[in-house]
Design a protein around this motif. Sequence first.
Motif, short mmCIF file in Angstrom:
data_model
loop_
_atom_site.label_atom_id
_atom_site.label_comp_id
_atom_site.label_asym_id
_atom_site.label_seq_id
_atom_site.Cartn_x
_atom_site.Cartn_y
_atom_site.Cartn_z
N GLY A 202 -20.65 -23.58 -41.01
CA GLY A 202 -19.37 -24.93 -40.90
C GLY A 202 -19.65 -25.49 -42.51
O GLY A 202 -20.71 -26.20 -42.23
N THR A 203 -19.01 -25.95 -43.36
CA THR A 203 -19.12 -26.85 -44.39
C THR A 203 -18.63 -27.85 -44.76
O THR A 203 -17.74 -28.39 -43.84
CB THR A 203 -19.10 -25.93 -45.71
OG1 THR A 203 -17.71 -25.74 -45.71
CG2 THR A 203 -19.77 -25.18 -46.10
N VAL A 204 -19.21 -28.88 -45.33
CA VAL A 204 -17.99 -30.43 -45.72
C VAL A 204 -16.85 -30.23 -46.93
O VAL A 204 -17.33 -29.64 -48.41
CB VAL A 204 -19.23 -31.43 -46.54
CG1 VAL A 204 -18.07 -32.42 -46.69
CG2 VAL A 204 -20.26 -31.37 -45.28
N ARG A 205 -16.23 -31.14 -45.94
CA ARG A 205 -15.00 -29.83 -47.01
C ARG A 205 -14.55 -31.59 -47.90
O ARG A 205 -15.05 -32.57 -47.46
CB ARG A 205 -13.76 -29.27 -46.02
CG ARG A 205 -13.27 -30.78 -44.68
CD ARG A 205 -12.06 -30.24 -44.22
NE ARG A 205 -11.54 -30.73 -43.34
CZ ARG A 205 -11.76 -31.02 -41.64
NH1 ARG A 205 -13.15 -29.41 -41.40
NH2 ARG A 205 -11.46 -31.61 -41.41
N GLU A 206 -13.45 -31.09 -48.51
CA GLU A 206 -13.09 -32.47 -49.72
C GLU A 206 -11.89 -32.67 -49.29
O GLU A 206 -11.92 -34.63 -49.35
CB GLU A 206 -13.55 -31.69 -51.04
CG GLU A 206 -11.51 -30.89 -51.08
CD GLU A 206 -11.45 -30.55 -52.46
OE1 GLU A 206 -12.25 -30.60 -54.00
OE2 GLU A 206 -10.76 -29.57 -53.12
N LEU A 207 -11.28 -32.90 -48.65
CA LEU A 207 -10.29 -33.19 -48.09
C LEU A 207 -9.93 -33.13 -46.49
O LEU A 207 -10.33 -32.47 -45.32
CB LEU A 207 -8.69 -32.77 -48.18
CG LEU A 207 -8.31 -32.62 -49.60
CD1 LEU A 207 -7.15 -31.41 -49.81
CD2 LEU A 207 -7.68 -33.79 -49.93
N ASP A 208 -9.86 -34.45 -45.91
CA ASP A 208 -9.57 -33.91 -44.47
C ASP A 208 -8.93 -35.02 -43.50
O ASP A 208 -8.69 -36.45 -43.76
CB ASP A 208 -11.20 -34.65 -43.82
CG ASP A 208 -11.27 -35.05 -42.28
OD1 ASP A 208 -10.19 -34.13 -41.65
OD2 ASP A 208 -11.52 -35.56 -41.38
N GLY A 209 -7.66 -34.43 -42.95
CA GLY A 209 -6.60 -35.78 -42.72
C GLY A 209 -5.28 -36.07 -44.03
O GLY A 209 -5.10 -36.59 -44.29
N GLY A 210 -5.82 -35.30 -45.36
CA GLY A 210 -4.73 -35.27 -46.24
C GLY A 210 -5.91 -36.32 -47.39
O GLY A 210 -5.10 -37.16 -48.39
N VAL B 231 -28.02 -24.05 -36.26
CA VAL B 231 -28.54 -24.90 -36.50
C VAL B 231 -27.62 -25.95 -36.91
O VAL B 231 -26.90 -25.84 -37.61
CB VAL B 231 -29.60 -24.97 -37.54
CG1 VAL B 231 -30.82 -25.49 -38.00
CG2 VAL B 231 -30.06 -23.44 -37.28
N HIS B 232 -27.64 -27.33 -35.90
CA HIS B 232 -26.89 -28.47 -37.19
C HIS B 232 -27.55 -29.51 -37.87
O HIS B 232 -29.06 -29.89 -37.52
CB HIS B 232 -26.07 -29.28 -35.63
CG HIS B 232 -25.00 -29.25 -36.81
ND1 HIS B 232 -24.92 -30.54 -37.40
CD2 HIS B 232 -23.67 -29.39 -36.48
CE1 HIS B 232 -23.74 -30.99 -37.32
NE2 HIS B 232 -23.07 -30.48 -36.86
N ARG B 233 -26.97 -29.66 -38.95
CA ARG B 233 -27.84 -30.92 -39.52
C ARG B 233 -27.56 -32.31 -39.50
O ARG B 233 -25.91 -32.13 -39.27
CB ARG B 233 -27.62 -29.79 -41.80
CG ARG B 233 -28.83 -31.10 -42.90
CD ARG B 233 -28.29 -30.30 -43.79
NE ARG B 233 -28.88 -30.95 -44.83
CZ ARG B 233 -28.80 -31.99 -45.84
NH1 ARG B 233 -27.99 -30.88 -46.49
NH2 ARG B 233 -29.49 -32.63 -47.11
N ALA C 239 -23.10 -27.73 -42.52
CA ALA C 239 -23.45 -28.43 -41.50
C ALA C 239 -23.90 -28.06 -40.64
O ALA C 239 -24.47 -28.62 -39.54
CB ALA C 239 -21.75 -29.37 -41.93
N VAL C 240 -23.65 -26.54 -39.64
CA VAL C 240 -24.17 -26.06 -39.34
C VAL C 240 -23.89 -24.30 -39.31
O VAL C 240 -22.67 -23.82 -40.18
CB VAL C 240 -23.36 -26.50 -38.07
CG1 VAL C 240 -21.49 -25.91 -38.17
CG2 VAL C 240 -23.56 -25.70 -36.39
N VAL C 241 -25.14 -24.03 -38.94
CA VAL C 241 -24.49 -22.15 -38.89
C VAL C 241 -24.91 -21.77 -37.74
O VAL C 241 -26.32 -22.29 -36.56
CB VAL C 241 -25.36 -21.70 -39.27
CG1 VAL C 241 -25.71 -20.26 -39.71
CG2 VAL C 241 -25.99 -22.33 -40.80
N VAL C 242 -23.93 -21.09 -36.95
CA VAL C 242 -24.03 -20.94 -35.79
C VAL C 242 -23.75 -18.96 -35.60
O VAL C 242 -23.05 -18.58 -36.54
CB VAL C 242 -23.42 -20.84 -34.40
CG1 VAL C 242 -23.78 -22.95 -34.54
CG2 VAL C 242 -22.45 -20.33 -34.77
N ALA C 243 -24.88 -18.47 -35.11
CA ALA C 243 -24.68 -16.66 -35.45
C ALA C 243 -24.99 -16.02 -33.48
O ALA C 243 -25.52 -16.17 -33.09
CB ALA C 243 -25.77 -16.10 -36.01
#
Length: 140
Positions: free
Chosen positions: A36-44, A81-83, A93-97
């Motif tokens: 999971g990564t931090v994205r540049e857009l959320d809800g427009g 693991v969550h940051r 922000a988060v990695v699960v495996a």
Amino acid sequence: MDVIRLLDVRPDPLSVDEVLAAVSDRGAGGTVVFIGTVRELDGGRDVTSLDYEAHPSAGETLRTVAEKVAADTHLRALAAVHRVGHLEIGDIAVVVAVAADHRQEAFAACRQLIDDLKAQVPIWKHQRFDDGGEEWVGSP
């Protein structure tokens, strides 16, 4: 060896390699990783940055979530693991495996793990937008 190999909530940048190595298992026919990564857009709206904050019980709750996923599925290994702290666009922000005998089990368990983590672990996101606005996501 314990199925739950790595669980953490930490302020340091996350390593996909660390999480993948934690679930490495010679008997696994399928390994699935979610990043999971931090994205540049959320809800427009344009996101400039965000901060994650965790309740002191977050690590314990993460363990409870992981134990349930491990009990509900047939896995060889699991890691999450969550940051927390300040993150910029593109940061992880988060990695699960998970590793399982077969890919179907691995995909299902990985999805359950990330969905349950997001729904139950008390970690909150404070987003800041380029229009000057901000919002909390997932806070009580």
